[in-house]
Write an enzyme that holds these catalytic residues in place. Structure first.
Site, PDB file in Angstrom:
ATOM      1  N   LYS A 124       0.832  -1.197   0.000  1.00  0.00           N
ATOM      2  CA  LYS A 124       0.000   0.000   0.000  1.00  0.00           C
ATOM      3  C   LYS A 124       0.874   1.257   0.000  1.00  0.00           C
ATOM      4  CE  LYS A 124      -3.677  -2.668   0.880  1.00  0.00           C
ATOM      5  NZ  LYS A 124      -3.060  -3.990   1.139  1.00  0.00           N
ATOM      6  N   LYS A 159      -8.688   0.986   4.334  1.00  0.00           N
ATOM      7  CA  LYS A 159      -8.173  -0.386   4.357  1.00  0.00           C
ATOM      8  C   LYS A 159      -6.919  -0.463   5.213  1.00  0.00           C
ATOM      9  CE  LYS A 159      -6.206   0.552  -0.228  1.00  0.00           C
ATOM     10  NZ  LYS A 159      -6.224   0.141  -1.644  1.00  0.00           N
ATOM     11  N   ARG A 209      -4.981  -5.762 -12.726  1.00  0.00           N
ATOM     12  CA  ARG A 209      -3.659  -6.221 -12.297  1.00  0.00           C
ATOM     13  C   ARG A 209      -2.746  -6.221 -13.528  1.00  0.00           C
ATOM     14  NH1 ARG A 209      -1.685  -9.524  -8.386  1.00  0.00           N
ATOM     15  NH2 ARG A 209      -2.695  -7.971  -7.040  1.00  0.00           N
ATOM     16  N   ARG A 224     -10.277  -7.316 -12.571  1.00  0.00           N
ATOM     17  CA  ARG A 224     -11.052  -8.072 -11.579  1.00  0.00           C
ATOM     18  C   ARG A 224     -12.304  -7.255 -11.254  1.00  0.00           C
ATOM     19  NH1 ARG A 224      -5.996  -8.164  -7.893  1.00  0.00           N
ATOM     20  NH2 ARG A 224      -5.984  -6.116  -8.859  1.00  0.00           N
ATOM     21  N   ARG A 232     -15.303  -4.611  -3.733  1.00  0.00           N
ATOM     22  CA  ARG A 232     -13.993  -5.188  -4.013  1.00  0.00           C
ATOM     23  C   ARG A 232     -14.019  -6.049  -5.272  1.00  0.00           C
ATOM     24  NH1 ARG A 232     -13.588  -8.427   1.409  1.00  0.00           N
ATOM     25  NH2 ARG A 232     -15.683  -8.953   0.652  1.00  0.00           N
ATOM     26  N   ASP A 272      -1.713  -2.594  -9.281  1.00  0.00           N
ATOM     27  CA  ASP A 272      -3.169  -2.565  -9.242  1.00  0.00           C
ATOM     28  C   ASP A 272      -3.626  -1.181  -9.678  1.00  0.00           C
ATOM     29  OD1 ASP A 272      -3.215  -5.140  -8.414  1.00  0.00           O
ATOM     30  OD2 ASP A 272      -3.781  -4.728  -6.348  1.00  0.00           O
ATOM     31  N   GLU A 280      -2.237   0.042  -5.561  1.00  0.00           N
ATOM     32  CA  GLU A 280      -1.266  -0.770  -4.828  1.00  0.00           C
ATOM     33  C   GLU A 280      -0.181  -1.220  -5.787  1.00  0.00           C
ATOM     34  OE1 GLU A 280      -2.884  -4.020  -2.590  1.00  0.00           O
ATOM     35  OE2 GLU A 280      -4.619  -2.855  -1.885  1.00  0.00           O
ATOM     36  N   ASN A 282       2.093  -4.585  -5.804  1.00  0.00           N
ATOM     37  CA  ASN A 282       2.245  -5.872  -5.134  1.00  0.00           C
ATOM     38  C   ASN A 282       3.605  -6.484  -5.445  1.00  0.00           C
ATOM     39  OD1 ASN A 282      -0.690  -6.640  -4.070  1.00  0.00           O
ATOM     40  ND2 ASN A 282      -0.884  -5.534  -5.999  1.00  0.00           N
TER      41      ASN A 282
END
Length: 316
Positions: A124, A159, A209, A224, A232, A272, A280, A282
């Protein structure tokens, strides 16, 4: 090459979607020798990094997809490449593992992704290094600051900084009745910082992604898409995965982040992106290889191993 994978128990993987298995299958197809070690089997003895490592054979067969030999103590540095694919939680055990892997790096091993960067680049917080690519974002444990942020932006996502798979994500409205209790819970009564971001309406079109291999984006991303009224899009939260070609904006975002990834030795990364905003970055064990491969006929893990076989970049 000799390739060691640090992962969760192989017998527990979701064989239909596990990206680590895609990597292992690619390595086997390409003739590499595989070793398998669990996080708890890493250790340091007299200043050197070792593991209780089992020889691993993998097969692209859903009924029989792996065999393991007997564990033996081996030097981690005897492997050319170490894939650190242990899933979060990013807890102290994970941190201790990176210290052991860092010793292996000092002895000559190439750890993917680089151990120090796994510690440094919270998924994050790392994204906040690119404010021009983000919606308004606040990281704080102070309820007064978080409430002021919600009042200003009206519709906000909050979050935890250490979540995965969509866990702990809430959408809060400025006039909602549960703001206080939600912030108290996530921040552990003001003791732990959390992230607040202005809500991005484009989430209805998918949380994309974008996979990066040595600073280069894979030509396709996985959008997604939230289902059944969910906020989400995470697959773990029931999102629908739809592979798509990258847009020009996606490539622009990737090009801005790429130099920082290469500088930090982050060879395999998942960005993301919602709409035109990075949410984000990752770095621990990015996924979505299998879904993109299935829908577009790619072999992303082979692309990764082509990079690894070419040798360690000078920037690492």
């Amino acid at each position: 090459m000799r390739v060691l994978v640090v992962m969760d128990p192989i017998e527990q993987v979701n064989l239909k979607k596990d990206s680590t298995m895609a990597m292992l299958w690619a390595a086997a197809r390409r003739g590499h020798q595989l070793g398998y070690v669990l996080q708890q089997d890493l250790y340091i003895d007299q200043g050197k990094a070792f593991g209780l490592i089992a020889p691993l054979a993998v097969f692209e067969n859903t009924e029989h997809y792996y065999t393991l030999g007997e564990k033996q103590a081996q030097s981690l540095a005897s492997f050319d490449v170490i894939l650190m694919r242990k899933d979060p939680p990013f807890d102290m055990n994970f941190v201790y593992s990176t210290y052991i892997l860092e010793q292996a790096e000092r002895e000559g091993a190439w750890v993917i992704n680089k151990s120090q960067s796994l510690r440094d680049c919270n998924e994050k917080l790392f994204a906040t290094q690119f404010p021009e690519l983000q919606v308004p974002t606040l990281v704080s444990s102070q309820q007064s600051l978080l409430r002021a942020f919600i009042d200003k932006h009206q519709d906000v996502i909050v979050k935890p900084l250490d979540g995965m798979g969509g866990m702990g994500i809430f959408r809060l409205f400025h006039d909602g009745p549960n703001i206080g209790s939600t912030l108290e819970m996530l921040s552990q009564n003001g003791q732990q910082p959390i992230m607040a971001q202005r809500y991005i309406p484009e989430i209805v079109d998918g949380d994309k992604r974008i996979l990066m291999i040595n600073g280069e984006p894979v030509p396709y991303c996985l959008a997604r898409i939230p289902q059944n009224g969910e906020v989400r899009g995470n697959l773990a939260a029931g999102g629908l995965g739809e592979a798509r070609p990258l847009t020009d904006k996606d490539r622009e975002i990737a090009s801005k982040v790429a130099p920082y990834l290469k500088e930090k030795g982050l060879v395999f990364v998942g960005l993301d992106v919602i709409g035109e905003y990075v949410t984000e970055i990752n770095v621990t064990s990015p996924t979505c290889i299998r879904e993109i491969d299935k829908q577009f006929g790619t072999s992303i893990a082979d692309d990764l191993f082509a990079v690894l076989e070419a040798g360690r970049p000078k920037t690492v």
